[in-house]
Write a protein that holds these residues in place. Structure first.
Motif, PDB file in Angstrom:
ATOM      1  N   ASN A  49       0.819  -1.217   0.000  1.00  0.00           N
ATOM      2  CA  ASN A  49       0.000   0.000   0.000  1.00  0.00           C
ATOM      3  C   ASN A  49       0.852   1.266   0.000  1.00  0.00           C
ATOM      4  OD1 ASN A  49      -2.416  -1.417  -0.011  1.00  0.00           O
ATOM      5  ND2 ASN A  49      -2.552  -1.492   2.225  1.00  0.00           N
ATOM      6  N   ASN A  50       2.037   1.200   0.623  1.00  0.00           N
ATOM      7  CA  ASN A  50       2.904   2.383   0.677  1.00  0.00           C
ATOM      8  C   ASN A  50       3.721   2.583  -0.597  1.00  0.00           C
ATOM      9  OD1 ASN A  50       4.851   0.399   0.825  1.00  0.00           O
ATOM     10  ND2 ASN A  50       5.507   0.878   2.920  1.00  0.00           N
ATOM     11  N   GLY A  51       3.507   1.704  -1.585  1.00  0.00           N
ATOM     12  CA  GLY A  51       4.203   1.834  -2.855  1.00  0.00           C
ATOM     13  C   GLY A  51       5.472   1.019  -2.960  1.00  0.00           C
ATOM     14  N   GLN A  52       5.956   0.472  -1.831  1.00  0.00           N
ATOM     15  CA  GLN A  52       7.193  -0.312  -1.847  1.00  0.00           C
ATOM     16  C   GLN A  52       6.964  -1.682  -2.467  1.00  0.00           C
ATOM     17  OE1 GLN A  52       8.712  -1.594   1.974  1.00  0.00           O
ATOM     18  NE2 GLN A  52      10.836  -1.440   1.261  1.00  0.00           N
ATOM     19  N   ILE A  53       7.906  -2.151  -3.276  1.00  0.00           N
ATOM     20  CA  ILE A  53       7.837  -3.495  -3.831  1.00  0.00           C
ATOM     21  C   ILE A  53       8.324  -4.489  -2.784  1.00  0.00           C
ATOM     22  CG2 ILE A  53       8.738  -5.063  -5.590  1.00  0.00           C
ATOM     23  CD1 ILE A  53       8.880  -2.756  -7.517  1.00  0.00           C
ATOM     24  N   ALA A  54       7.567  -5.549  -2.588  1.00  0.00           N
ATOM     25  CA  ALA A  54       7.923  -6.595  -1.635  1.00  0.00           C
ATOM     26  C   ALA A  54       7.801  -7.947  -2.322  1.00  0.00           C
ATOM     27  CB  ALA A  54       7.022  -6.527  -0.401  1.00  0.00           C
TER      28      ALA A  54
END
Length: 268
Positions: A49-54
């Motif tokens: 949701n925060n835009g970080q790729i995981a």
């Protein structure tokens, strides 16, 4: 690193946390499945949701470009959310919900990367279906309905191959997400499958004749349709095409169970 795809990455332990790297970039690993430092593992990448790729080590239900039957888990102001076996559910924008759907039900979707570089799913699956099925005319197959329209019912055979039940073959009421067992009526030059809800003629005739006997019993021994009746009226009353109706009545007449007429068919 490719968003929405499973790829081989190297695991790296950083204190309590596990990361994955392709040698240039690193992403945190989430989910319950764990690995060891230095291992090469299959990793699925998604955006939080925060835009970080995981990444996660669990196998997703779907990858970008694939088609899969997935459950609608929630509705929001901008669309629905669909579960893919990841820590984060994937958005189905209202504009990509081409059929009426309900929370808790499963439908066919394809996954893509949207303009904001986030994963999303769509019910527009036709272009993602294949046309190189191993099936031939006469084969019995199973598929999932993905669209019901004026020209017929669109079906994904094995949730993979493109097929269609023509309007004249439609029998009963179907909705997107329904599972159907059908017969391959024809394999087109482009590999797409023409399907039929009806069985082989000799088998279907047995079933149709039983249907007509049951209807005559319900109506006091007489059906108000016969050889000269309008095809649409026959279809409305019996669910059969005029050709199938006449074939079934002919069978009953030979067996001494019915008497055909121009505008009615009587139980004998």
């Amino acid at each position: 690193m490719k968003l929405g795809k499973v790829q081989q990455l190297k695991l790296v332990e950083k204190g309590k946390y596990l990361w994955a790297t392709d040698g240039e970039k690193e992403v945190p690993i989430h989910g319950e499945m764990r690995g060891k430092d230095g291992e090469m593992r299959d990793v699925f990448l998604y955006r939080e949701n925060n835009g970080q790729i995981a990444g996660m080590l669990e196998a997703p239900f779907i990858q970008v470009g694939e088609v899969a039957k997935l459950k609608v888990v929630a509705k929001s102001k901008i669309g629905y959310f669909v579960g893919i076996n990841a820590p984060k559910d994937i958005l189905l924008p209202f504009s990509e919900a081409t059929e009426r759907i309900a929370e808790g039900e499963k439908y066919l979707f394809t996954m893509y990367v949207d303009k904001s570089e986030r994963l999303a799913v769509s019910m527009e699956i036709k272009d993602a279906l294949k046309s190189n099925s191993p099936y031939k005319k006469g084969d019995r197959v199973t598929g999932t309905v993905y669209h019901v329209g004026k020209s017929g019912i669109l079906v994904a055979v094995d949730d993979t191959y493109d097929g269609r039940i023509p309007k004249q073959e439609m029998k009963g009421i179907y909705h997107a997400g329904d599972t159907v067992e059908v017969r391959v009526a024809n394999v087109l030059d482009d590999g797409k499958l023409t399907l039929s809800l009806r069985d082989f003629a000799h088998v279907q005739m047995l079933q149709d004749s039983d249907v007509l006997l049951g209807l005559m019993d319900e109506m006091g021994g007489k059906l108000p349709v016969g050889d000269k009746s309008d095809p649409e009226e026959i279809k409305r009353l019996t669910g059969l095409t005029k050709k199938a109706f006449k074939r079934a009545v002919g069978k009953l007449y030979k067996e001494g169970k019915a008497v055909p007429g121009p505008t009615e068919t009587r139980r004998k």
